[in-house]
Motif scaffolding. Structure first.
Motif, PDB file in Angstrom:
ATOM      1  N   PRO A 140       0.815  -1.225   0.000  1.00 31.92           N
ATOM      2  CA  PRO A 140       0.000   0.000   0.000  1.00 31.92           C
ATOM      3  C   PRO A 140       0.843   1.267   0.000  1.00 31.92           C
ATOM      4  N   GLU A 150     -10.619   2.482  -6.754  1.00 31.03           N
ATOM      5  CA  GLU A 150     -10.206   1.786  -5.533  1.00 31.03           C
ATOM      6  C   GLU A 150      -9.100   0.768  -5.813  1.00 31.03           C
ATOM      7  N   SER A 151      -8.116   0.711  -4.917  1.00 25.03           N
ATOM      8  CA  SER A 151      -7.033  -0.264  -5.029  1.00 25.03           C
ATOM      9  C   SER A 151      -6.389  -0.431  -3.670  1.00 25.03           C
ATOM     10  N   ALA A 152      -5.395  -1.315  -3.600  1.00 20.94           N
ATOM     11  CA  ALA A 152      -4.653  -1.479  -2.351  1.00 20.94           C
ATOM     12  C   ALA A 152      -3.878  -0.214  -2.006  1.00 20.94           C
ATOM     13  N   PRO A 156      -7.682   2.913  -0.977  1.00 19.46           N
ATOM     14  CA  PRO A 156      -8.896   2.104  -0.820  1.00 19.46           C
ATOM     15  C   PRO A 156     -10.208   2.859  -0.945  1.00 19.46           C
ATOM     16  N   GLY A 173     -10.484  -5.001   5.772  1.00 16.79           N
ATOM     17  CA  GLY A 173     -10.633  -4.855   4.333  1.00 16.79           C
ATOM     18  C   GLY A 173     -11.349  -6.048   3.731  1.00 16.79           C
ATOM     19  N   ASP A 211      -9.307  -9.246   4.005  1.00 17.48           N
ATOM     20  CA  ASP A 211      -8.047  -9.310   3.257  1.00 17.48           C
ATOM     21  C   ASP A 211      -6.844  -9.362   4.188  1.00 17.48           C
TER      22      ASP A 211
END
Length: 888
Positions: free
Chosen positions: A389, A503-505, A508, A653, A675
């Motif tokens: 991240p 949205e992504s790692a 978020p 997550g 996650d």
């Protein structure tokens, strides 16, 4: 050779870092607007290290003199000529010096021609001497334009900058403000590694990508698709002639674009490290690639077991464990380094991906590589985490120390092979300024979709060139404009669409632009404004399909474009439903509520093919579009006087598409999946939407494939306000927990909270309550898949469907959970399936009629106390269907 380049560039980056930092303070990032403020430099991406507007200017004459030496970079000359013609220049004349009345353009630095040095001096500018590879000077003013690179690549990059400066339309006679650009890359190696699992890119897409990298000053492409069998399973076998010819075409195109083609061979699944034959097979394979022009090679040893040997000889020689694996790998790589890299003049330093590529912890494996692997081998590293991240300067220093080698990052963004239902279209972020100085280079692993990857890769290019001036939002806006061909309406449509896949790692936040609009609606109730935004979101796919120049992006994004259109339609219907209900048009709102499930199912129906034959759902604005429809439905249900389905949430997550809503969908085969492992205090929660009697609470965790993914030690708690929590039951070692609350226990919120740390993740199949509810009896009997209870279960989304038409004197009775005063009674039936019935209520004086129902939405006035409601059917006709009987 990069063996020399990396050392020199890294040492220079330390010296130049302070200069870069000072320049970044004054320059900032390029403006996200259409035009720069007066007096500021024109926008150039990546952002230059130094750009200053001069007091003079030049005029784009109809004919231009171009001065280029025999050694001037051909690609730089081509880019310059094309940019001039696109800007309206009609004729370009080659000459050895300026001609009166014409703008003169010099292309080529001191290694290419000497004339540019004189031209720079006439502008009062220093040449590029002392800059790192790729460094360059671009001077505009006093009737001349000079492109001077410290090397041919630098001149090519200067041409790419000039192309952007000239991108103001085709207008002969246009004046350009004078400009001084002195620029260089922050890190030596910048580019992309095609290293994902999934459908490999097409040959045409790879050629297109190489063009894109050159235009964005990226200088490396690593060929490492996991599903090319000749890289992994068949690594010992030579390529068929036709495949080798295609690779040669890529190598040639890369060289033309000043991109280093890197061939990455992955023998780890079957290699015997101690085998002379395998070492020779590896170098023989490299030799076939050398013969077609490849000069950079890598040996990835990721995603393999280093505790299971592929041959007995390795265990006999090195023993077992991580240290043994590191020693064996170092042995093989050192042989390749000696027998192949050192033996081929012009070969760049060998690259390797370690089996432990995702952290900075000291281990026997890393110690073996640090002490035994040749020091000039570049080690690739993903940061702290497979998909990190964030990535900091301190972590990069730790990586360099623990591996004992120069570090080349393999940054797993925007790769989506682990979330194939998502496009990752947001900007590169979470990487600290100054990181580039600690690294030999930065490579990004892209998505399975090559053309859709360009949005994120544009921002990667901006960061890797000038990390200290990098602004993710501004870079992203620039990427949107470029992909949209500079057309404003198309760029806005692309932003709406890309926002839904933001949205992504790394970031978020789901669909930030759409989420902000929805949140504003819940605060101010301005339905017209939200509808305009939803309409813009819904129009975006059609606008893009009509106007976006990049057809490859449209092909890549097709299922997501369809899903976006459908989600916008569903959300606009949900908004219309809620607006109608709030304005008293309850019958119309009920009609829309019945339409909504079909729209939601349609929005969720679009799928993406995965290489293993599966189809996964195309996810768009997840957590925003779906949540709005759910919240609007819940708000309408509250207006009707029923609680509706509980809302699920989690502090953790979400792994892939296993969202919290799956805890309350009534399907034991679906589940929420975190996650990461829960820590003390992490919880999954239920909002029952109103204070209700709890009755029996059920928490079903774990899955058949992951039976240990449950809260190993936790506590069930309840609360009326979400702040003051009371314990219902503590539990240990139970994947299924069922608790009956003491009679009269009421709450709006429930949570299952971890009370200890654990290693396993958390999967929750179902989380819910069965409190005191109305009892439904009578008939006709329910059809298969339905139940009598659905007629009064507090959820209009469930349906009692009779198995047959009613007989004479047959009725359906709803016994209330307790006797109470009524003022109204609402009966909901499906649109197109309403049947007639006489409605009666039961009180102290017995049964009394209160009216007739025969429409999808009927609300009757009722006065007095009641403990039951009865629908007396008219015999014959259609089989009745009841969504909900609602005493009010």
């Amino acid at each position: 050779m990069w063996r020399t380049k990396v050392r020199r560039r890294l040492s220079r980056s330390v010296v130049l870092g302070a200069v870069t930092a000072l320049l970044a303070l004054s320059l900032g990032a390029p403006s996200a607007g259409a035009a720069p403020p007066p007096g500021s430099p024109p926008p150039i991406t990546p952002a230059p290290q130094s750009a200053t507007v001069r007091a003079d200017s030049v005029t784009l004459t109809g004919a231009v003199t171009l001065v280029a030496g025999e050694r001037s970079d051909r690609a730089a000359v081509q880019v310059t000529e094309r940019a001039l013609k696109d800007a309206g220049v009609r004729r370009i004349v080659r000459a050895d010096g300026p001609r009166s009345g014409r703008l003169t353009v010099w292309v080529g630095g001191p290694t290419e021609q000497q004339a540019s040095a004189t031209a720079l001096r006439a502008l009062g500018l220093d040449g590029p001497s002392g800059l790192p590879e790729g460094g360059h000077v671009l001077g505009i003013g006093a009737g001349r334009i000079v492109l001077s690179g410290v090397d041919a690549t630098g001149t090519y990059y200067a041409a790419q900058s000039l192309k952007q400066v000239l991108d103001g339309g085709s207008h002969p006679g246009r004046k350009l403000r004078g400009l001084e650009v002195r620029d260089w890359p922050a890190t030596p190696i910048r580019g992309v590694i095609e290293g994902f699992y999934g459908f490999p890119w097409s040959h045409e897409a790879r050629l297109d990508q190489l063009d894109f990298y050159g235009a964005h000053k990226m200088n490396i492409y690593v060929y490492s698709p996991k599903d090319d069998p000749y890289l992994r399973e068949k690594w010992r076998e030579p390529y068929p002639a036709d495949q080798l010819a295609r690779i040669k075409e890529l190598v040639d195109r890369a060289r033309e674009r000043h991109v280093e083609f890197t061939y990455a061979l992955s023998p780890g699944l079957s290699v015997c490290y101690s085998s002379d034959a395998d070492a020779e097979a590896l170098t023989d394979k490299f030799r076939t690639l050398w013969d077609i022009g490849v000069r950079t090679f890598a040996v990835p040893l990721d995603d393999i077991s280093y505790t299971d040997w592929n041959c007995p000889a390795d265990e006999e020689r090195w023993g077992t464990g991580g240290g043994a694996a590191g020693a064996a790998q170092a042995h093989l790589l050192n042989r390749v380094n000696k027998d192949f890299i050192a033996a081929h003049e012009g070969a760049e330093p060998l690259q390797m991906v370690p089996t432990e590529y995702y952290d900075v912890k000291e281990t026997p494996y890393k110690k073996a590589l640090r002490e035994q692997l040749d020091k000039d081998v570049l080690v690739e590293w993903t940061g702290v985490g497979v998909v990190a991240p964030t990535m900091s300067v301190a972590e990069a220093k730790q990586a360099r120390s623990v591996f004992g080698h120069p570090i080349l990052t393999w940054d797993n963004y925007p790769v989506n092979d682990y979330v194939p239902g998502r496009l990752l279209l947001g900007p590169f972020t979470g990487r600290e300024a100054g990181l580039a100085e600690q690294l030999a280079g930065i490579t990004a692993n892209p998505m399975v979709q090559p053309y859709a990857s360009k949005l994120a890769l544009h921002t990667v290019a901006d960061y890797t060139w000038n990390d200290r001036a990098y602004d993710p939002a501004a870079s992203w806006k620039s990427a949107l404009r470029e992909l949209a061909g500079g057309e404003g309406r198309t760029a806005d449509a692309l932003e709406w669409f890309a926002d839904a896949s933001h949205e992504s790692a790394l970031d978020p936040r789901p669909a930030p632009r759409l989420a902000a609009s929805v949140e504003k609606f819940w605060r101010d109730g301005d339905a017209a404004r939200l509808d305009r935004d939803l309409a813009a979101f819904g129009r975006a796919p059609a606008v893009l399909r009509a106007h976006l120049p990049e057809q490859g992006f449209l092909d890549d994004a097709a299922p997501w474009l369809d899903a976006a259109e459908a989600w916008a339609a569903a959300d606009r219907t949900a908004l219309d439903m809620l607006t109608a209900a709030r304005s008293g048009e309850t019958a119309r709102a009920w009609k829309l509520r019945q339409k909504l499930p079909r729209l939601l199912a349609h929005a969720s129906s679009f799928t993406v093919d995965v290489l293993d034959g599966r189809k996964v759902r195309a996810l768009v604005a997840e957590g925003v579009a779906d949540t709005f429809a759910d919240e609007a439905t819940a708000a309408f249900d509250r207006l009707l006087g029923v609680p509706g389905r509980p809302k699920a949430g989690s502090d953790l997550g979400t792994h892939q598409s296993n969202a919290p809503a799956r805890m309350t969908d009534g399907d034991d085969l679906t589940y929420y999946w975190s996650d990461g492992a829960p820590g003390p205090g992490d919880a999954v929660t239920l909002d029952l939407r109103s204070v209700r009697e709890l009755g029996t609470v059920t928490l079903a965790m774990g899955t058949p494939g992951s039976p240990e993914d449950y809260l190993h030690k936790g506590v069930l708690e309840y609360s009326a306000d979400g702040k003051d929590w009371k314990e219902l039951e503590a539990f240990t070692g139970r994947e299924e927990v069922t608790v009956t609350a003491p009679e009269g226990t009421e709450a709006r919120y429930l949570r299952a909270r971890a009370s200890a740390a654990q290693e396993n993740w958390l999967a929750v199949r179902e989380f819910g309550i069965s409190g005191r509810v109305a009892e439904v009896t009578g008939g006709p009997a329910a059809a298969e898949g339905s139940s009598l209870a659905s007629a009064a279960d507090g959820d209009p989304g469930t349906l009692y469907r009779a198995a047959r038409a009613p007989e004479a004197d047959e009725s359906l009775t709803v016994t209330l959970e307790s006797a109470r005063e009524l003022t109204s009674l609402t009966v909901l039936q499906p649109e197109g399936h309403a049947v007639a019935a006489t409605v009666e209520v039961h009180g102290e004086e017995g049964w009394r009629p209160v009216g007739e129902v025969a429409r999808p939405f009927d609300r009757l006035d009722v006065k007095g106390g009641a403990d039951a409601v009865r629908l007396r059917w008219r015999a014959g006709g259609a089989a009745p269907q009841i969504a909900e009987v609602i005493p009010g």
